[in-house]
Motif scaffolding. Structure first.
Motif, PDB file in Angstrom:
ATOM      1  N   GLY A 313      13.306  11.393  11.267  1.00 39.39           N
ATOM      2  CA  GLY A 313      13.181  10.472  10.106  1.00 39.39           C
ATOM      3  C   GLY A 313      11.832  10.307   9.651  1.00 39.39           C
ATOM      4  N   LEU A 314      11.557   9.486   8.601  1.00 44.46           N
ATOM      5  CA  LEU A 314      10.424   8.963   8.178  1.00 44.46           C
ATOM      6  C   LEU A 314       9.754   7.611   8.455  1.00 44.46           C
ATOM      7  CD1 LEU A 314      11.185  10.539   4.414  1.00 44.46           C
ATOM      8  CD2 LEU A 314      10.062  11.834   6.606  1.00 44.46           C
ATOM      9  N   TYR A 315       8.504   7.805   9.239  1.00 48.00           N
ATOM     10  CA  TYR A 315       7.507   6.510   9.321  1.00 48.00           C
ATOM     11  C   TYR A 315       6.915   6.526   8.016  1.00 48.00           C
ATOM     12  CZ  TYR A 315       6.971   6.168  14.235  1.00 48.00           C
ATOM     13  OH  TYR A 315       7.223   5.901  15.779  1.00 48.00           O
ATOM     14  N   GLU A 316       6.933   5.312   7.554  1.00 47.48           N
ATOM     15  CA  GLU A 316       6.056   4.770   6.278  1.00 47.48           C
ATOM     16  C   GLU A 316       4.770   4.367   6.665  1.00 47.48           C
ATOM     17  OE1 GLU A 316       8.969   2.917   8.151  1.00 47.48           O
ATOM     18  OE2 GLU A 316       7.721   1.359   7.203  1.00 47.48           O
ATOM     19  N   VAL A 317       3.845   5.469   6.235  1.00 47.07           N
ATOM     20  CA  VAL A 317       2.335   5.007   6.881  1.00 47.07           C
ATOM     21  C   VAL A 317       1.442   4.591   6.039  1.00 47.07           C
ATOM     22  CG1 VAL A 317       0.703   6.776   8.006  1.00 47.07           C
ATOM     23  CG2 VAL A 317       3.036   6.860   8.662  1.00 47.07           C
ATOM     24  N   THR A 318       0.686   3.666   6.032  1.00 46.13           N
ATOM     25  CA  THR A 318      -0.454   3.153   5.394  1.00 46.13           C
ATOM     26  C   THR A 318      -1.606   3.941   5.918  1.00 46.13           C
ATOM     27  OG1 THR A 318      -0.861   1.339   6.684  1.00 46.13           O
ATOM     28  CG2 THR A 318       0.828   1.161   4.899  1.00 46.13           C
ATOM     29  N   PRO A 319      -2.765   3.420   5.191  1.00 39.61           N
ATOM     30  CA  PRO A 319      -3.934   4.189   5.869  1.00 39.61           C
ATOM     31  C   PRO A 319      -4.512   3.716   7.056  1.00 39.61           C
ATOM     32  CG  PRO A 319      -4.106   3.527   3.531  1.00 39.61           C
ATOM     33  CD  PRO A 319      -2.901   3.125   3.741  1.00 39.61           C
ATOM     34  N   ASP A 320      -3.886   2.371   7.650  1.00 38.11           N
ATOM     35  CA  ASP A 320      -4.292   1.940   8.957  1.00 38.11           C
ATOM     36  C   ASP A 320      -3.135   2.076   9.798  1.00 38.11           C
ATOM     37  OD1 ASP A 320      -3.205  -0.260   8.119  1.00 38.11           O
ATOM     38  OD2 ASP A 320      -4.993  -1.350   8.186  1.00 38.11           O
ATOM     39  N   HIS A 321      -1.911   2.411   9.273  1.00 40.33           N
ATOM     40  CA  HIS A 321      -0.773   2.294  10.318  1.00 40.33           C
ATOM     41  C   HIS A 321      -0.226   1.168  10.506  1.00 40.33           C
ATOM     42  CE1 HIS A 321      -1.063   6.968  11.023  1.00 40.33           C
ATOM     43  NE2 HIS A 321      -2.548   6.549  10.841  1.00 40.33           N
ATOM     44  N   ASN A 322      -0.535   0.528   9.425  1.00 44.65           N
ATOM     45  CA  ASN A 322      -0.139  -1.176   9.712  1.00 44.65           C
ATOM     46  C   ASN A 322       0.539  -1.401   8.275  1.00 44.65           C
ATOM     47  OD1 ASN A 322      -0.394  -2.261  12.469  1.00 44.65           O
ATOM     48  ND2 ASN A 322      -2.459  -1.144  11.862  1.00 44.65           N
ATOM     49  N   ALA A 323       1.395  -2.583   8.337  1.00 46.88           N
ATOM     50  CA  ALA A 323       2.159  -3.024   7.153  1.00 46.88           C
ATOM     51  C   ALA A 323       1.352  -3.557   6.327  1.00 46.88           C
ATOM     52  CB  ALA A 323       3.203  -4.147   7.659  1.00 46.88           C
ATOM     53  N   ILE A 324       2.266  -3.487   5.001  1.00 47.58           N
ATOM     54  CA  ILE A 324       1.532  -4.296   3.752  1.00 47.58           C
ATOM     55  C   ILE A 324       2.578  -5.245   3.395  1.00 47.58           C
ATOM     56  CG2 ILE A 324       0.748  -3.864   1.320  1.00 47.58           C
ATOM     57  CD1 ILE A 324       0.485  -0.991   1.813  1.00 47.58           C
ATOM     58  N   ILE A 325       1.883  -6.488   3.315  1.00 50.08           N
ATOM     59  CA  ILE A 325       3.000  -7.642   2.987  1.00 50.08           C
ATOM     60  C   ILE A 325       2.301  -8.484   1.733  1.00 50.08           C
ATOM     61  CG2 ILE A 325       4.454  -9.630   3.860  1.00 50.08           C
ATOM     62  CD1 ILE A 325       4.311  -8.309   6.547  1.00 50.08           C
ATOM     63  N   GLY A 326       3.128  -8.740   0.818  1.00 49.73           N
ATOM     64  CA  GLY A 326       2.411  -9.716  -0.056  1.00 49.73           C
ATOM     65  C   GLY A 326       2.533  -9.221  -1.460  1.00 49.73           C
ATOM     66  N   GLU A 327       1.925  -9.897  -2.469  1.00 46.61           N
ATOM     67  CA  GLU A 327       2.004  -9.806  -3.940  1.00 46.61           C
ATOM     68  C   GLU A 327       0.940  -8.720  -4.255  1.00 46.61           C
ATOM     69  OE1 GLU A 327       1.196 -12.958  -6.393  1.00 46.61           O
ATOM     70  OE2 GLU A 327       2.516 -12.315  -7.970  1.00 46.61           O
ATOM     71  N   HIS A 328       1.204  -7.571  -5.116  1.00 44.13           N
ATOM     72  CA  HIS A 328       0.323  -6.613  -5.415  1.00 44.13           C
ATOM     73  C   HIS A 328      -0.798  -7.360  -6.456  1.00 44.13           C
ATOM     74  CE1 HIS A 328      -1.331  -3.008  -6.725  1.00 44.13           C
ATOM     75  NE2 HIS A 328      -0.519  -2.201  -6.137  1.00 44.13           N
ATOM     76  N   PRO A 329      -2.213  -7.038  -6.062  1.00 45.13           N
ATOM     77  CA  PRO A 329      -3.015  -7.878  -6.647  1.00 45.13           C
ATOM     78  C   PRO A 329      -3.103  -7.260  -8.039  1.00 45.13           C
ATOM     79  CG  PRO A 329      -4.156  -6.593  -5.348  1.00 45.13           C
ATOM     80  CD  PRO A 329      -2.332  -6.125  -4.935  1.00 45.13           C
ATOM     81  N   ASP A 330      -2.593  -6.395  -8.700  1.00 44.77           N
ATOM     82  CA  ASP A 330      -2.836  -5.735  -9.989  1.00 44.77           C
ATOM     83  C   ASP A 330      -1.280  -5.836 -10.802  1.00 44.77           C
ATOM     84  OD1 ASP A 330      -5.233  -4.812  -9.071  1.00 44.77           O
ATOM     85  OD2 ASP A 330      -4.400  -2.818  -8.665  1.00 44.77           O
TER      86      ASP A 330
END
Ligand SMILES: Cc1cc2nc3c(=O)[nH]c(=O)nc-3n(C[C@H](O)[C@H](O)[C@H](O)COP(=O)(O)OP(=O)(O)OC[C@H]3O[C@@H](n4cnc5c(N)ncnc54)[C@H](O)[C@@H]3O)c2cc1C
Length: 389
Positions: A313-330
């Motif tokens: 299966g697929l991990y969903e990976v960010t540059p620091d391997h931790n989550a992104i939660i919140g409103e997109h700043p742009d």
């Protein structure tokens, strides 16, 4: 006529469904629509997950997120019951036993101190104490271990299905359709377009697309730094002599193993060399060349295991391997809940709760997800978590 909603969620995996359930049970007054293009979850990360649940992290907020989630999973049946019917998620709290060699000892102690300070019931064990818990354990190269008895594993599909059933009972409208476009108006998110050509307007759109979160970001015209990375899970028949349940044992090599139902073990290891990409093809040789030698070295009895099933299966990976939660700043109104790498199941209750608080109240209440904001990458404030398994 163009359809409208108050909140649209793209993706009905564990994150989308946890967010939906939390929004509706916390008082969202309005219409919530979840778009899921793969309703049997053949390829979603949740459907392919190993279901490990641990509080033993090295980063404060990861400990707190998992701690919240463990408490939630302990009461999941009661909290997610619909018409008196409680979902069964098979949460087996057999513990996580994390082993360390001499070179990992200082970090293990540091994590132990942090976890204890945050109220986690973790113990530091000598090698012999670890062996008392797992009698077949080889102590070769082991200097110490950490054990938390409230950690364990569960049925990921059942958790997701439990959230979905509860969310539907509270009014969520699940649509088995792909979103192909995210629309904008006057600098804000305005809604979505489906593969069937339907337009739906909403002031809030949540990107809960798991490994596809980056693609959904592109649809919205903003960058969402999440890439898919293949990860394997293997299950094997175990020799009859292993007549006790293994906790989740994590070897210093990164190989993990635990008992699986039906006289089996479940094992795997995150390959640091795996390139990003939508690759679902499992590789049997990874078991034979990498996992099996480490497994047999740590638990010599497992020298005779027979490989039964394996999948990727697929991990969903960010540059620091931790989550992104919140409103997109742009893009105001466009919210993110993704990039959980290998710890999404164990963070889903806290993450869904945090996002619901942010959307409904404009601030975090039950748990603080501020450290997981997208802006941290631009600021160079990456999360350092040494135990991404
Ligand atoms: C092999 C493996 C082992 C793991 N082991 C563990 C573990 O032991 N413990 C742990 O805590 N975590 C583990 N994880 C991680 C965890 O499973 C994930 O972090 C979590 O399931 C992510 O949930 P999600 O809802 O974000 O993503 P998903 O479950 O992938 O859901 C996203 C959904 O979005 C849908 N979607 C995407 N794009 C669109 C679109 N355009 N329109 C409509 N629908 C769309 C997809 O079909 C998908 O169903 C593991 C993951 C894998 C792959």
């Amino acid at each position: 006529m163009t359809a409208t909603a108050d909140v649209i969620i793209i993706g009905g995996g564990v994150m989308g469904s946890s967010a939906a359930c939390n929004l509706l049970s916390d008082g969202l007054d309005g219409r919530l629509v979840v778009f899921e293009r793969d309703p049997v979850h053949e390829r979603s990360s949740t459907g392919l997950s190993a279901g490990g649940i641990r509080q033993q992290f090295g980063y404060r907020d990861n400990v707190l997120f998992s701690r919240y989630s463990v408490g939630f999973f302990e009461r999941f049946g009661e909290l997610m019951a619909v018409d008196g019917e409680a979902p069964e998620i098979d949460f087996r709290q057999k513990g996580y036993l994390i082993l360390a060699g001499e070179d990992g000892l200082a970090a293990l102690r540091r994590r132990y101190e942090l976890q204890r300070s945050l109220g986690v019931e973790v113990s530091l064990l000598t090698p012999e104490e670890a062996q008392a818990r797992v009698p077949h354990l080889s102590l070769e190269g082991i200097a110490a271990a950490a054990f938390c008895p409230r950690d364990g594993y569960l049925d990921p599909y059942a958790v997701m299905a439990g959230y979905e059933k509860k969310a539907r009972s509270l009014g969520a409208d699940y649509r088995a359709e792909a979103v192909v476009g995210v629309t904008r108006e006057r600098g804000r998110v305005a809604g979505v377009v489906t593969a069937g050509g339907e337009q739906m307007l909403a002031p809030i759109v949540v990107n809960a697309a798991g490994p596809w979160a980056g693609e959904v970001g592109t649809m919205a015209g903003v960058e969402v730094p999440v890439v898919p990375v293949r990860r394997h899970v293997f299950t094997c028949k175990i020799p009859a002599e292993l007549d006790y349940e293994l906790p989740m044992v994590v070897d210093p090599s990164g190989v993990f193993v635990r008992t699986e139902t039906g006289g089996r073990i479940l094992t795997g290891r995150a390959d640091p060399e795996e390139p990003a990409g939508f690759n679902f093809a499992p590789d049997r040789s990874y078991f034979l060349d990498v996992i099996w030698p480490a497994l047999a070295g740590r638990l010599p009895l497992l020298d005779r295991v027979g490989l039964e099933r394996f999948w990727a299966g697929l991990y969903e990976v960010t540059p620091d391997h931790n989550a992104i939660i919140g409103e997109h700043p742009d893009l105001p109104g466009f919210y993110l809940i993704g990039g959980f790498s290998g710890h999404g199941m164990m963070q889903a209750p806290a993450a869904g709760r945090a996002l619901a608080d942010l959307i409904l109240k404009g601030r975090y209440e039950a748990v603080d997800a501020t450290p997981y904001c997208l802006e941290r990458f631009a600021r160079g404030e990456l999360i350092h978590e040494e135990t991404v398994i």
